[in-house]
Design a protein around this motif. Structure first.
Motif, mmCIF file in Angstrom:
data_model
loop_
_atom_site.group_PDB
_atom_site.id
_atom_site.type_symbol
_atom_site.label_atom_id
_atom_site.label_comp_id
_atom_site.label_asym_id
_atom_site.label_seq_id
_atom_site.Cartn_x
_atom_site.Cartn_y
_atom_site.Cartn_z
ATOM 1 N N VAL A 54 21.930 12.049 28.292
ATOM 2 C CA VAL A 54 22.005 13.088 27.447
ATOM 3 C C VAL A 54 23.277 12.517 26.233
ATOM 4 N N GLU A 55 24.388 12.058 26.678
ATOM 5 C CA GLU A 55 25.329 11.748 25.769
ATOM 6 C C GLU A 55 24.669 10.401 24.843
ATOM 7 N N MET A 56 23.840 9.650 25.522
ATOM 8 C CA MET A 56 23.074 8.283 24.922
ATOM 9 C C MET A 56 22.263 8.847 23.721
ATOM 10 N N TYR A 57 21.843 9.852 23.781
ATOM 11 C CA TYR A 57 20.842 10.442 22.658
ATOM 12 C C TYR A 57 21.636 10.762 21.344
ATOM 13 N N LYS A 58 23.073 10.749 21.335
ATOM 14 C CA LYS A 58 23.625 11.104 20.278
ATOM 15 C C LYS A 58 23.568 9.998 19.278
ATOM 16 N N HIS A 59 23.457 8.749 19.734
ATOM 17 C CA HIS A 59 23.587 7.537 18.886
ATOM 18 C C HIS A 59 22.393 6.745 19.104
ATOM 19 N N TYR A 60 21.427 7.074 20.059
ATOM 20 C CA TYR A 60 20.099 6.298 20.049
ATOM 21 C C TYR A 60 18.939 6.929 19.545
ATOM 22 N N ASP A 61 18.201 6.100 18.532
ATOM 23 C CA ASP A 61 17.269 6.621 17.966
ATOM 24 C C ASP A 61 16.043 6.159 18.494
ATOM 25 N N GLY A 62 15.863 5.723 19.761
ATOM 26 C CA GLY A 62 14.611 5.306 20.436
ATOM 27 C C GLY A 62 13.854 4.251 19.755
ATOM 28 N N THR A 63 14.385 3.436 19.144
ATOM 29 C CA THR A 63 13.449 2.346 18.743
ATOM 30 C C THR A 63 13.513 1.161 19.494
ATOM 31 N N VAL A 64 12.383 0.213 19.613
ATOM 32 C CA VAL A 64 12.153 -0.809 20.445
ATOM 33 C C VAL A 64 13.460 -1.642 20.731
ATOM 34 N N LYS A 65 13.924 -2.067 19.457
ATOM 35 C CA LYS A 65 15.351 -3.016 19.457
ATOM 36 C C LYS A 65 16.349 -2.244 20.311
ATOM 37 N N GLU A 66 16.676 -0.886 20.102
ATOM 38 C CA GLU A 66 17.743 -0.313 21.068
ATOM 39 C C GLU A 66 17.429 -0.106 22.076
ATOM 40 N N ALA A 67 16.063 0.275 22.951
ATOM 41 C CA ALA A 67 15.844 0.126 24.075
ATOM 42 C C ALA A 67 15.826 -1.149 24.884
ATOM 43 N N ILE A 68 15.543 -2.198 23.883
ATOM 44 C CA ILE A 68 15.898 -3.731 24.806
ATOM 45 C C ILE A 68 17.388 -3.897 25.022
ATOM 46 N N GLN A 69 18.033 -3.480 23.773
ATOM 47 C CA GLN A 69 19.308 -3.891 24.136
ATOM 48 C C GLN A 69 19.935 -2.956 25.194
ATOM 49 N N ILE A 70 19.640 -1.828 25.425
ATOM 50 C CA ILE A 70 20.249 -1.003 26.465
ATOM 51 C C ILE A 70 19.821 -1.476 27.967
ATOM 52 N N ILE A 71 18.485 -1.967 27.819
ATOM 53 C CA ILE A 71 17.924 -2.395 29.058
ATOM 54 C C ILE A 71 18.482 -3.663 29.543
ATOM 55 N N THR A 72 18.686 -4.671 28.496
ATOM 56 C CA THR A 72 19.256 -5.877 28.842
ATOM 57 C C THR A 72 20.591 -5.612 29.330
ATOM 58 N N SER A 73 21.331 -4.907 28.571
ATOM 59 C CA SER A 73 22.870 -4.736 28.954
ATOM 60 C C SER A 73 23.020 -4.157 30.486
ATOM 61 N N LEU A 74 22.462 -3.086 30.680
ATOM 62 C CA LEU A 74 22.335 -2.897 32.029
ATOM 63 C C LEU A 74 21.993 -3.595 33.261
#
Length: 132
Positions: A48-68
């Motif tokens: 819920v908090e993530m969607y404040k600054h997350y636009d749902g692009t492939v680059k962002e999703a890959i960065q989040i997945i990789t970081s986790l």
């Protein structure tokens, strides 16, 4: 004009699964149920908090997945090794990536250096689906 690609449903599902993995497999090994409940209330790793600054692009999703995934790997590695400066640097770098997208992870690597031996938690996944 800039063209961006939206993340796939599979990537969104992967993010959700990794966050669930933290709550069901990682956190119960280091924190009490009361502390984990408090983490949920404080929106730790909250989509819920993530969607404040997350636009749902492939680059962002890959960065989040990789970081986790990297954070999970480091936590699972330091159970068997001493915490090195390399572990600390990579851990902190990936936390900063998560914070960029408002995924709060307010922990230090030392919080994960000594897992509990007996884990009995409401948050753990059951070993089977049979009711006793």
């Amino acid at each position: 004009m800039k063209v961006v690609y939206a993340s796939t449903p599979e990537q969104e599902k992967q993010i959700e699964e990794l966050i669930t993995y933290f709550y069901s497999d990682i956190f119960p090994s280091y924190f009490t149920d009361e502390e984990i409940t408090e983490m949920e209330k404080n929106n730790i790793l909250s989509k819920v908090e993530m969607y404040k600054h997350y636009d749902g692009t492939v680059k962002e999703a890959i960065q989040i997945i990789t970081s986790l995934q990297v954070i999970i790997h480091i936590i699972e590695t330091i159970q068997y090794e001493n915490v090195s400066e390399y572990h600390r640097t990579v851990f902190e770098k990936n936390i900063s990536f998560l914070e960029k997208y408002s995924l709060s992870f307010p922990f230090q690597i030392e919080n994960f250096s000594l897992p509990k031996t007996n884990i009995i938690s409401y948050y753990c996944k059951p070993n089977n689906q049979f009711l006793v």
